[in-house]
Write a protein that holds these residues in place. Structure first.
Motif, PDB file in Angstrom:
ATOM      1  N   GLY A  26       0.812  -1.079  -0.106  1.00  0.00           N
ATOM      2  CA  GLY A  26      -0.117   0.068  -0.075  1.00  0.00           C
ATOM      3  C   GLY A  26       0.838   1.227   0.080  1.00  0.00           C
ATOM      4  O   GLY A  26       2.033   1.101  -0.435  1.00  0.00           O
ATOM      5  N   SER A  27       0.380   2.445   0.595  1.00  0.00           N
ATOM      6  CA  SER A  27       0.928   3.535   0.834  1.00  0.00           C
ATOM      7  C   SER A  27       2.122   3.424   1.590  1.00  0.00           C
ATOM      8  O   SER A  27       2.096   3.930   2.852  1.00  0.00           O
ATOM      9  CB  SER A  27       0.209   4.784   1.265  1.00  0.00           C
ATOM     10  OG  SER A  27      -1.104   4.540   0.088  1.00  0.00           O
ATOM     11  N   ILE A  28       3.376   2.966   1.272  1.00  0.00           N
ATOM     12  CA  ILE A  28       4.457   2.960   2.250  1.00  0.00           C
ATOM     13  C   ILE A  28       5.841   3.517   1.605  1.00  0.00           C
ATOM     14  O   ILE A  28       5.955   3.459   0.430  1.00  0.00           O
ATOM     15  CB  ILE A  28       4.795   1.367   2.413  1.00  0.00           C
ATOM     16  CG1 ILE A  28       3.567   0.643   3.046  1.00  0.00           C
ATOM     17  CG2 ILE A  28       6.121   1.179   3.067  1.00  0.00           C
ATOM     18  CD1 ILE A  28       3.770  -0.873   3.172  1.00  0.00           C
ATOM     19  N   THR A 101       5.903   7.509   9.367  1.00  0.00           N
ATOM     20  CA  THR A 101       4.936   8.527   9.225  1.00  0.00           C
ATOM     21  C   THR A 101       5.469   9.330  10.326  1.00  0.00           C
ATOM     22  O   THR A 101       6.223   8.908  11.441  1.00  0.00           O
ATOM     23  CB  THR A 101       3.609   8.280   9.393  1.00  0.00           C
ATOM     24  OG1 THR A 101       3.619   7.402  10.318  1.00  0.00           O
ATOM     25  CG2 THR A 101       3.473   7.287   7.871  1.00  0.00           C
ATOM     26  N   THR A 102       4.987  10.665  10.381  1.00  0.00           N
ATOM     27  CA  THR A 102       5.047  11.454  11.605  1.00  0.00           C
ATOM     28  C   THR A 102       3.678  11.729  12.279  1.00  0.00           C
ATOM     29  O   THR A 102       2.695  12.445  11.583  1.00  0.00           O
ATOM     30  CB  THR A 102       5.610  12.919  11.157  1.00  0.00           C
ATOM     31  OG1 THR A 102       7.042  12.571  10.493  1.00  0.00           O
ATOM     32  CG2 THR A 102       5.883  13.493  12.348  1.00  0.00           C
ATOM     33  N   PRO A 103       3.489  11.238  13.360  1.00  0.00           N
ATOM     34  CA  PRO A 103       4.326  10.365  14.177  1.00  0.00           C
ATOM     35  C   PRO A 103       4.260   8.952  13.636  1.00  0.00           C
ATOM     36  O   PRO A 103       3.327   8.523  12.833  1.00  0.00           O
ATOM     37  CB  PRO A 103       3.714  10.400  15.442  1.00  0.00           C
ATOM     38  CG  PRO A 103       2.056  10.587  15.300  1.00  0.00           C
ATOM     39  CD  PRO A 103       2.141  11.362  14.188  1.00  0.00           C
ATOM     40  N   PRO A 104       5.194   7.927  13.916  1.00  0.00           N
ATOM     41  CA  PRO A 104       5.228   6.807  13.657  1.00  0.00           C
ATOM     42  C   PRO A 104       4.050   5.872  13.822  1.00  0.00           C
ATOM     43  O   PRO A 104       3.330   6.224  14.977  1.00  0.00           O
ATOM     44  CB  PRO A 104       6.420   5.998  14.350  1.00  0.00           C
ATOM     45  CG  PRO A 104       7.233   7.133  14.690  1.00  0.00           C
ATOM     46  CD  PRO A 104       6.393   8.304  14.869  1.00  0.00           C
ATOM     47  N   TYR A 105       3.329   5.031  12.916  1.00  0.00           N
ATOM     48  CA  TYR A 105       1.822   4.641  13.371  1.00  0.00           C
ATOM     49  C   TYR A 105       2.099   3.035  12.953  1.00  0.00           C
ATOM     50  O   TYR A 105       2.821   2.621  11.968  1.00  0.00           O
ATOM     51  CB  TYR A 105       0.986   5.172  12.342  1.00  0.00           C
ATOM     52  CG  TYR A 105      -0.245   4.832  12.667  1.00  0.00           C
ATOM     53  CD1 TYR A 105      -0.933   3.747  12.213  1.00  0.00           C
ATOM     54  CD2 TYR A 105      -1.136   5.476  13.521  1.00  0.00           C
ATOM     55  CE1 TYR A 105      -2.183   3.316  12.349  1.00  0.00           C
ATOM     56  CE2 TYR A 105      -2.201   5.096  14.069  1.00  0.00           C
ATOM     57  CZ  TYR A 105      -3.156   4.099  13.422  1.00  0.00           C
ATOM     58  OH  TYR A 105      -4.241   3.782  13.632  1.00  0.00           O
TER      59      TYR A 105
END
Length: 118
Positions: A26-28, A101-105
């Motif tokens: 996916g969106s990575i 991501t910001t923050p990591p998820y």
């Protein structure tokens, strides 16, 4: 959207081996940690193994020396090689992927069943 899919579970006799795979899609852009957790009936989910992007590894005490975690960053995939399996390794194994991501998820898979017969 991000999908995390585990595979490789099954039924094995004590002393046997299994190899689990965890594929993220996916969106990575970047994946930080990739982890395997497990949950036995009536018990809390516990950490089995974790691997960072730089491939530093951490293991739960009960699996040290028997399980090995690895990853392929080009394929956004993590693996868990499980050797010398014991009946107490039985449970649903979940993959957890922390995206950069910001923050990591964190994203979780649906789990794969591992059953070790005595």
């Amino acid at each position: 959207q991000v999908q995390v899919v585990e595979s490789g579970g099954g039924l094995v006799e004590a002393g046997g081996s299994l190899r689990l795979s965890c594929a993220a899609s996916g969106s990575i852009f970047t994946i930080f940690d990739m982890s395997w957790y497990r949950q036995a009936p009536g018990k809390q989910r516990e950490l089995v193994a974790n691997i960072t992007r730089s491939e530093e590894t951490t293991y739960g005490d009960s699996v040290k020396g028997r399980f090995t975690i690895a990853r392929d960053n080009g394929k956004n995939t993590a693996y868990l090689q499980m050797n010398s399996l014991k009946p107490e390794d039985t449970g649903v194994y979940y993959c957890r992927v922390v995206l950069g991501t910001t923050p990591p998820y964190p994203h979780w898979g649906q789990g794969t069943q591992v059953t070790v017969s005595s």
